[in-house]
Design a protein around this motif. Structure first.
Motif, PDB file in Angstrom:
ATOM      1  N   ILE A   1       0.808  -1.229   0.000  1.00 13.45           N
ATOM      2  CA  ILE A   1       0.000   0.000   0.000  1.00 13.45           C
ATOM      3  C   ILE A   1       0.839   1.276   0.000  1.00 13.45           C
ATOM      4  O   ILE A   1       0.286   2.371  -0.026  1.00 13.45           O
ATOM      5  CB  ILE A   1      -0.947   0.034   1.218  1.00 13.45           C
ATOM      6  N   VAL A   2       2.161   1.154   0.025  1.00 19.63           N
ATOM      7  CA  VAL A   2       3.012   2.338   0.141  1.00 19.63           C
ATOM      8  C   VAL A   2       2.772   3.309  -1.013  1.00 19.63           C
ATOM      9  O   VAL A   2       2.603   4.512  -0.813  1.00 19.63           O
ATOM     10  CB  VAL A   2       4.499   1.948   0.212  1.00 19.63           C
ATOM     11  N   ARG A   3       2.758   2.812  -2.238  1.00 21.65           N
ATOM     12  CA  ARG A   3       2.550   3.676  -3.397  1.00 21.65           C
ATOM     13  C   ARG A   3       1.171   4.332  -3.356  1.00 21.65           C
ATOM     14  O   ARG A   3       1.019   5.518  -3.657  1.00 21.65           O
ATOM     15  CB  ARG A   3       2.719   2.862  -4.674  1.00 21.65           C
ATOM     16  N   ASP A   4       0.164   3.569  -2.969  1.00 16.06           N
ATOM     17  CA  ASP A   4      -1.195   4.099  -2.875  1.00 16.06           C
ATOM     18  C   ASP A   4      -1.267   5.238  -1.861  1.00 16.06           C
ATOM     19  O   ASP A   4      -1.843   6.299  -2.145  1.00 16.06           O
ATOM     20  CB  ASP A   4      -2.155   2.975  -2.467  1.00 16.06           C
ATOM     21  N   ILE A   5      -0.669   5.053  -0.686  1.00 10.86           N
ATOM     22  CA  ILE A   5      -0.715   6.085   0.353  1.00 10.86           C
ATOM     23  C   ILE A   5       0.167   7.264  -0.021  1.00 10.86           C
ATOM     24  O   ILE A   5      -0.150   8.420   0.281  1.00 10.86           O
ATOM     25  CB  ILE A   5      -0.308   5.495   1.719  1.00 10.86           C
ATOM     26  N   TYR A   6       1.261   7.004  -0.701  1.00 16.86           N
ATOM     27  CA  TYR A   6       2.118   8.090  -1.209  1.00 16.86           C
ATOM     28  C   TYR A   6       1.291   9.012  -2.106  1.00 16.86           C
ATOM     29  O   TYR A   6       1.299  10.238  -1.948  1.00 16.86           O
ATOM     30  CB  TYR A   6       3.281   7.483  -1.984  1.00 16.86           C
ATOM     31  N   GLU A   7       0.564   8.430  -3.035  1.00 14.68           N
ATOM     32  CA  GLU A   7      -0.262   9.220  -3.951  1.00 14.68           C
ATOM     33  C   GLU A   7      -1.428   9.881  -3.218  1.00 14.68           C
ATOM     34  O   GLU A   7      -1.837  10.999  -3.562  1.00 14.68           O
ATOM     35  CB  GLU A   7      -0.766   8.330  -5.082  1.00 14.68           C
ATOM     36  N   PHE A   8      -1.955   9.193  -2.212  1.00 18.60           N
ATOM     37  CA  PHE A   8      -3.054   9.756  -1.425  1.00 18.60           C
ATOM     38  C   PHE A   8      -2.632  11.058  -0.755  1.00 18.60           C
ATOM     39  O   PHE A   8      -3.320  12.078  -0.842  1.00 18.60           O
ATOM     40  CB  PHE A   8      -3.504   8.741  -0.369  1.00 18.60           C
ATOM     41  N   PHE A   9      -1.479  11.054  -0.098  1.00 17.21           N
ATOM     42  CA  PHE A   9      -1.024  12.270   0.568  1.00 17.21           C
ATOM     43  C   PHE A   9      -0.651  13.359  -0.437  1.00 17.21           C
ATOM     44  O   PHE A   9      -0.900  14.546  -0.208  1.00 17.21           O
ATOM     45  CB  PHE A   9       0.148  11.964   1.494  1.00 17.21           C
ATOM     46  N   MET A  10      -0.075  12.965  -1.552  1.00 16.17           N
ATOM     47  CA  MET A  10       0.274  13.944  -2.573  1.00 16.17           C
ATOM     48  C   MET A  10      -1.000  14.596  -3.124  1.00 16.17           C
ATOM     49  O   MET A  10      -1.055  15.803  -3.323  1.00 16.17           O
ATOM     50  CB  MET A  10       1.071  13.294  -3.696  1.00 16.17           C
TER      51      MET A  10
END
Length: 350
Positions: free
Chosen positions: A231-240
């Motif tokens: 989920i790291v990439r998903d959460i990275y994009e979420f915060f961005m």
């Protein structure tokens, strides 16, 4: 109409033009935000901001406007321009556990980005007070955990070892769970083990900003655990998408960095705070009457540090590199003291 009234009328017309131009600027910022989203570009562009700032200062000098005014005004424009650029791809169901300053800060961010948010905790009256401020919803912890997709705990480090959180972990199967503590060494392994035991995804985060509203453009550190690789990439994009600048870090790298950017300066500032008070008493002087510009800015920081002193002391206690940071701090103070006293003695004997 008197000359004074004529001038005031002229100012009113100028003020309206200023507002119109600001409105147009923010509309353009909104368009830029859409392009950034399409191209995957973060909202904050420090190089661009530096160039704009240089241009403004040049114009300020040209037209005889104080640079300090321009810098303060431009800081606000940057902040609000970023607000207009937030345009998330989708809404997420977010649960915030807690109702303190950082819960309020994150709530304000998710409000402007249009996220669905539920605020909960042991004291539902406090949760309701925060929810009402942003027109969010309050639920019991059990109901919130069933409803939510992303669970963000804003509780202090000690809370993660409480019976309350032990019961909470058991109800987070398949959820994404995050803590926001500044020092991770004490709790990271605990939460990672709980995520393995109870089958939820644990991704530790550290917002690199204080408890203030609308922290658009600020940084947030993401520290993956064994259960969060997917989920790291998903959460990275979420915060961005929600206006923050995410950084991915290992636990060790984070703790080392915090010893430099938090432990060491906070150590100095706490000592400086008490030194100022004690020295002014000893000398019998009201130092506030003689504040310089630099001192005023430093003292503002000291006051902010004292407002969250409990958190500051927790970081001093739990960061694994804190002893080394303080050792270096004391050593360099002694070196400076010795250097200055040596020059003084040289002057006396010359």
């Amino acid at each position: 109409m008197s000359e004074l009234e004529d001038l005031r009328k002229e100012i009113e017309e100028i003020d309206e033009n200023i507002i119109k131009l600001l409105s147009k600027r923010f509309q353009i910022s909104q368009q830029i935000g859409k392009i950034k989203k399409e191209k995957g570009i973060p909202i904050t562009d420090e190089n661009r901001e530096s160039k704009v700032k240089e241009k403004w200062i040049t114009l300020a000098r040209k037209y005889g406007i104080p640079e300090s005014f321009v810098e303060s005004f431009l800081t606000m424009i940057f902040s609000y321009s970023k607000l207009y650029q937030i345009n998330p791809k989708s809404k997420r169901r977010i649960v915030i556990i807690g109702y303190g300053g950082m819960a309020r800060s994150l709530s304000s961010l998710f409000k402007i980005s249009g996220q669905e948010v539920v605020i909960t905790g042991r004291d539902l009256k406090k949760a309701e007070a925060l929810s009402s401020e942003f027109n969010f919803v309050t639920m019991s912890v059990d109901s919130a955990l069933k409803w939510g997709e992303i669970i963000i705990s804003t509780l202090p480090p000690s809370a993660y070892f409480s019976d309350f959180m032990d019961e909470t972990y058991k109800k987070m199967k398949a959820k994404i769970f995050m803590d926001i503590t500044s020092s991770k060494a004490k709790i990271f392994k605990e939460l990672e083990d709980k995520s393995i035991k109870y089958n939820f995804m644990y991704l530790s985060i550290h917002p690199l900003f204080g408890p203030y509203l609308y922290p658009v453009g600020e940084k947030v550190v993401l520290i993956p655990s064994k259960t969060s690789a997917s989920i790291v990439r998903d959460i990275y994009e979420f915060f961005m998408d929600n206006g923050l600048v995410p950084l991915i870090s290992s636990l060790e790298e984070h703790e080392k960095a915090m010893s430099v950017v938090q432990v060491l300066p906070h150590f100095y500032l706490l000592a400086l705070s008490s030194s100022i008070q004690e020295l002014s008493k000893e000398l019998g002087i009201d130092f506030k009457k003689f504040e310089t510009t630099n001192f005023r800015e430093v003292y503002k920081i000291i006051n902010r540090i004292n407002e969250i002193k409990n958190v500051i002391l927790e970081i001093q206690e739990h960061n694994p590199y804190a002893d080394k940071a303080r050792e270096f701090g004391v050593r360099e103070l002694n070196n400076l003291y010795t250097q200055l006293m040596g020059k003084k003695n040289d002057a006396l004997h010359s």
